[in-house]
Enzyme design. Structure first.
Site, PDB file in Angstrom:
ATOM      1  N   ARG A  47       0.872  -1.186   0.000  1.00  0.00           N
ATOM      2  CA  ARG A  47       0.000   0.000   0.000  1.00  0.00           C
ATOM      3  C   ARG A  47       0.901   1.226   0.000  1.00  0.00           C
ATOM      4  O   ARG A  47       2.110   1.123   0.157  1.00  0.00           O
ATOM      5  CB  ARG A  47      -1.012  -0.032   1.144  1.00  0.00           C
ATOM      6  CG  ARG A  47      -0.649  -0.677   2.438  1.00  0.00           C
ATOM      7  CD  ARG A  47       0.453   0.000   3.204  1.00  0.00           C
ATOM      8  NE  ARG A  47       0.161   1.409   3.337  1.00  0.00           N
ATOM      9  CZ  ARG A  47       1.072   2.338   3.529  1.00  0.00           C
ATOM     10  NH1 ARG A  47       2.361   2.025   3.620  1.00  0.00           N
ATOM     11  NH2 ARG A  47       0.748   3.609   3.634  1.00  0.00           N
ATOM     12  N   GLY A  48       0.245   2.397  -0.158  1.00  0.00           N
ATOM     13  CA  GLY A  48       1.035   3.612  -0.359  1.00  0.00           C
ATOM     14  C   GLY A  48       1.129   3.828  -1.864  1.00  0.00           C
ATOM     15  O   GLY A  48       1.462   2.887  -2.605  1.00  0.00           O
ATOM     16  N   ALA A  49       0.796   5.058  -2.315  1.00  0.00           N
ATOM     17  CA  ALA A  49       0.634   5.300  -3.746  1.00  0.00           C
ATOM     18  C   ALA A  49       1.831   4.846  -4.610  1.00  0.00           C
ATOM     19  O   ALA A  49       1.661   4.049  -5.541  1.00  0.00           O
ATOM     20  CB  ALA A  49       0.301   6.775  -3.970  1.00  0.00           C
ATOM     21  N   ARG A  93      -7.382  -0.876  -6.909  1.00  0.00           N
ATOM     22  CA  ARG A  93      -7.698   0.250  -6.019  1.00  0.00           C
ATOM     23  C   ARG A  93      -7.924   1.485  -6.905  1.00  0.00           C
ATOM     24  O   ARG A  93      -7.130   1.725  -7.824  1.00  0.00           O
ATOM     25  CB  ARG A  93      -6.553   0.527  -5.021  1.00  0.00           C
ATOM     26  CG  ARG A  93      -6.378  -0.573  -3.974  1.00  0.00           C
ATOM     27  CD  ARG A  93      -5.435  -0.144  -2.864  1.00  0.00           C
ATOM     28  NE  ARG A  93      -6.097   0.657  -1.862  1.00  0.00           N
ATOM     29  CZ  ARG A  93      -5.453   1.266  -0.853  1.00  0.00           C
ATOM     30  NH1 ARG A  93      -4.134   1.153  -0.743  1.00  0.00           N
ATOM     31  NH2 ARG A  93      -6.115   1.970   0.040  1.00  0.00           N
ATOM     32  N   GLN A 194      -2.223   2.481   9.883  1.00  0.00           N
ATOM     33  CA  GLN A 194      -0.938   2.602   9.163  1.00  0.00           C
ATOM     34  C   GLN A 194       0.048   3.473   9.939  1.00  0.00           C
ATOM     35  O   GLN A 194       1.257   3.279   9.843  1.00  0.00           O
ATOM     36  CB  GLN A 194      -1.157   3.212   7.770  1.00  0.00           C
ATOM     37  CG  GLN A 194      -1.829   2.289   6.771  1.00  0.00           C
ATOM     38  CD  GLN A 194      -3.330   2.484   6.743  1.00  0.00           C
ATOM     39  OE1 GLN A 194      -3.937   2.876   7.740  1.00  0.00           O
ATOM     40  NE2 GLN A 194      -3.946   2.207   5.614  1.00  0.00           N
ATOM     41  N   ASP A 235      -2.209  10.614  -2.338  1.00  0.00           N
ATOM     42  CA  ASP A 235      -2.506   9.590  -3.336  1.00  0.00           C
ATOM     43  C   ASP A 235      -2.771  10.197  -4.704  1.00  0.00           C
ATOM     44  O   ASP A 235      -2.722   9.513  -5.725  1.00  0.00           O
ATOM     45  CB  ASP A 235      -3.713   8.760  -2.894  1.00  0.00           C
ATOM     46  CG  ASP A 235      -3.303   7.870  -1.748  1.00  0.00           C
ATOM     47  OD1 ASP A 235      -3.284   8.351  -0.604  1.00  0.00           O
ATOM     48  OD2 ASP A 235      -2.947   6.703  -2.010  1.00  0.00           O
ATOM     49  N   ASN A 245      -5.850  12.274   0.080  1.00  0.00           N
ATOM     50  CA  ASN A 245      -4.969  11.463   0.928  1.00  0.00           C
ATOM     51  C   ASN A 245      -5.805  10.711   1.952  1.00  0.00           C
ATOM     52  O   ASN A 245      -7.030  10.849   2.012  1.00  0.00           O
ATOM     53  CB  ASN A 245      -3.915  12.351   1.605  1.00  0.00           C
ATOM     54  CG  ASN A 245      -2.818  11.521   2.266  1.00  0.00           C
ATOM     55  OD1 ASN A 245      -2.304  10.566   1.665  1.00  0.00           O
ATOM     56  ND2 ASN A 245      -2.459  11.824   3.492  1.00  0.00           N
ATOM     57  N   LYS A 246      -5.144   9.933   2.771  1.00  0.00           N
ATOM     58  CA  LYS A 246      -5.789   9.076   3.766  1.00  0.00           C
ATOM     59  C   LYS A 246      -6.859   9.818   4.554  1.00  0.00           C
ATOM     60  O   LYS A 246      -6.651  10.963   4.960  1.00  0.00           O
ATOM     61  CB  LYS A 246      -4.703   8.525   4.701  1.00  0.00           C
ATOM     62  CG  LYS A 246      -5.185   7.628   5.816  1.00  0.00           C
ATOM     63  CD  LYS A 246      -6.019   6.453   5.340  1.00  0.00           C
ATOM     64  CE  LYS A 246      -5.303   5.579   4.325  1.00  0.00           C
ATOM     65  NZ  LYS A 246      -6.205   4.601   3.664  1.00  0.00           N
TER      66      LYS A 246
HETATM   67  O1  MRU Z   1      -4.577   3.051   2.129  1.00  0.00           O
HETATM   68  P1  MRU Z   1      -3.105   3.316   2.046  1.00  0.00           P
HETATM   69  O2  MRU Z   1      -2.333   2.789   3.206  1.00  0.00           O
HETATM   70  O3  MRU Z   1      -2.548   2.881   0.717  1.00  0.00           O
HETATM   71  O4  MRU Z   1      -3.008   4.905   2.095  1.00  0.00           O
HETATM   72  C1  MRU Z   1      -1.735   5.501   1.973  1.00  0.00           C
HETATM   73  C2  MRU Z   1      -1.770   6.973   2.028  1.00  0.00           C
HETATM   74  O5  MRU Z   1      -2.801   7.603   2.127  1.00  0.00           O
HETATM   75  C3  MRU Z   1      -0.445   7.690   1.860  1.00  0.00           C
HETATM   76  O6  MRU Z   1      -0.435   8.898   2.563  1.00  0.00           O
HETATM   77  C4  MRU Z   1      -0.228   8.003   0.359  1.00  0.00           C
HETATM   78  O7  MRU Z   1      -0.437   6.861  -0.408  1.00  0.00           O
HETATM   79  C5  MRU Z   1       1.121   8.550   0.106  1.00  0.00           C
HETATM   80  S1  MRU Z   1       2.382   7.322   0.198  1.00  0.00           S
HETATM   81  C6  MRU Z   1       3.853   8.071  -0.141  1.00  0.00           C
END
Ligand code: MRU
Length: 342
Positions: A47-49, A93, A194, A235, A245-246
């Site tokens: 996970r993470g963009a 996703r 996270q 994201d 973002n999250k």
């Molecule tokens: O659902 P996730 O854990 O994939 O969400 C991640 C985030 O929101 C991060 O802040 C974003 O992807 C940036 S990662 C460098």
């Protein structure tokens, strides 16, 4: 760096760190087909963009390799099969633009040379570029943190979300390596934690001064003047500068505006989406109610969006790998990320 890599690529083998088990268990999943990659992305093993873009690129390589070299003799079929896998992976996703950005890059490369070596090279480039991008964000963002500052971050935009160093955390890693003292407050980031499981773990392993807080504690810390700045990842940043973002990021931006605290977003060029004008046009992933309900026996409807949209007017600056964009952000992003595109 002590943090294990989110994605490992060695000798044609794709290994994905299973982040669902962190920090207790460090275990890699071997991905050898498209469904394995889709599942790993959809269930947040990776996970993470940027990390999901990197993982998707390599997934296409292993999935196409499994089809055999014979397909290289039939470019039309090679491209059709790749397109089918690419479309499937993109559906894992919906919100982070890096997923389709990486998959489309591989497909474009295959249109120029429909063979396994070309798509492998492209996937490796994406991975390598991400290392350079994160380092550049770190270098560009360092000046925003001063000795003794209290920095708040949300979710995990750390090394585990990218190739290395993270985005929001890259300025922290670089300043820490230079011996600068500062405190990092980490939101636990409900419902999947996270922040608590990943960010608090990786930053404390790196030796930083880290304090974990529940998501609902940020306002009181700000009221006590413990937070000098907030840095989060993203994201997707749309053309007008809105930040997706999250979930919970918007809360922090509103709090920052109230308390006069700078709200910074770290955005790799791969996460900027100039094709989408406004944040409200982006599909926000809705996740399973069980993530919120947990052990609760209550039989009630659940609202569980994974991301929110922070409007551009609440963002103090966006730290990119090509420099810091300051308001007016739409103009500054266009100048840095489109006009400077060499
Ligand atoms: O659902 P996730 O854990 O994939 O969400 C991640 C985030 O929101 C991060 O802040 C974003 O992807 C940036 S990662 C460098």
């Amino acid at each position: 760096m002590s943090t294990p890599s989110a994605v490992r690529w060695h000798d044609g083998k794709l290994l994905i760190l299973d982040q669902r088990q962190l920090p207790g268990v460090v275990e890699y999943l071997e991905i050898d087909d498209v469904q394995g990659g889709w599942d790993a992305i959809n269930t947040l093993a990776v996970r993470g963009a940027p990390a999901i873009g990197i993982a998707a690129g390599y997934t296409l390589v292993v999935a196409m390799a499994a089809e055999g070299r014979d397909l290289e003799a039939k470019p039309g079929q090679f491209l059709a099969q790749l397109e089918q896998y690419a479309t499937h992976l993109e559906s894992a996703r919906p919100t982070a633009v890096n997923l389709s950005w990486a998959v489309r890059r591989i497909c474009e490369r295959a249109k120029r040379s429909a063979n396994l070596d070309a798509i492998r090279e492209e996937a490796e480039h994406i991975h390598e570029e991400d290392r350079a991008i994160c380092r550049a964000i770190g270098v560009n963002g360092r000046e925003l943190i001063k000795p003794g500052n209290g920095v708040l971050t949300h979710c995990n935009a750390g090394a585990l979300a990218v190739s290395e160093l993270g985005t929001a955390t890259a300025p922290l890693y670089l300043n820490h390596q230079q011996g600068m003292p500062f405190r990092v407050y980490v939101d636990e980031t409900r419902p999947l934690l996270q922040g608590a499981r990943l960010t608090a773990w990786e930053l404390s392993e790196a030796g930083m001064d880290v304090t974990l807080i529940c998501d609902n504690m940020a306002a009181s810390l700000m009221a006590e003047s413990k937070i000098d700045l907030v840095i989060v990842g993203t994201d997707r940043v749309t053309r007008n500068g809105d930040v997706i973002n999250k979930i919970g990021t918007l809360n922090l931006a509103i709090l920052c505006a109230h308390y006069g605290i700078p709200f910074y977003v770290a955005c790799p060029s791969s996460t900027y989406d100039p094709e989408t004008k406004f944040g409200h046009e982006v599909t926000i992933e809705q996740r399973d109610p069980s993530e919120v309900l947990g052990e609760s026996a209550a039989r009630v409807p659940v609202h569980n969006p994974a991301f929110d949209v922070t409007p551009v007017n609440l963002v103090s600056a966006i730290i990119t790998d090509r420099g810091i964009a300051r308001p007016p952000l739409a103009v500054a992003l266009e100048r840095l990320l489109i006009e400077n595109n060499d």
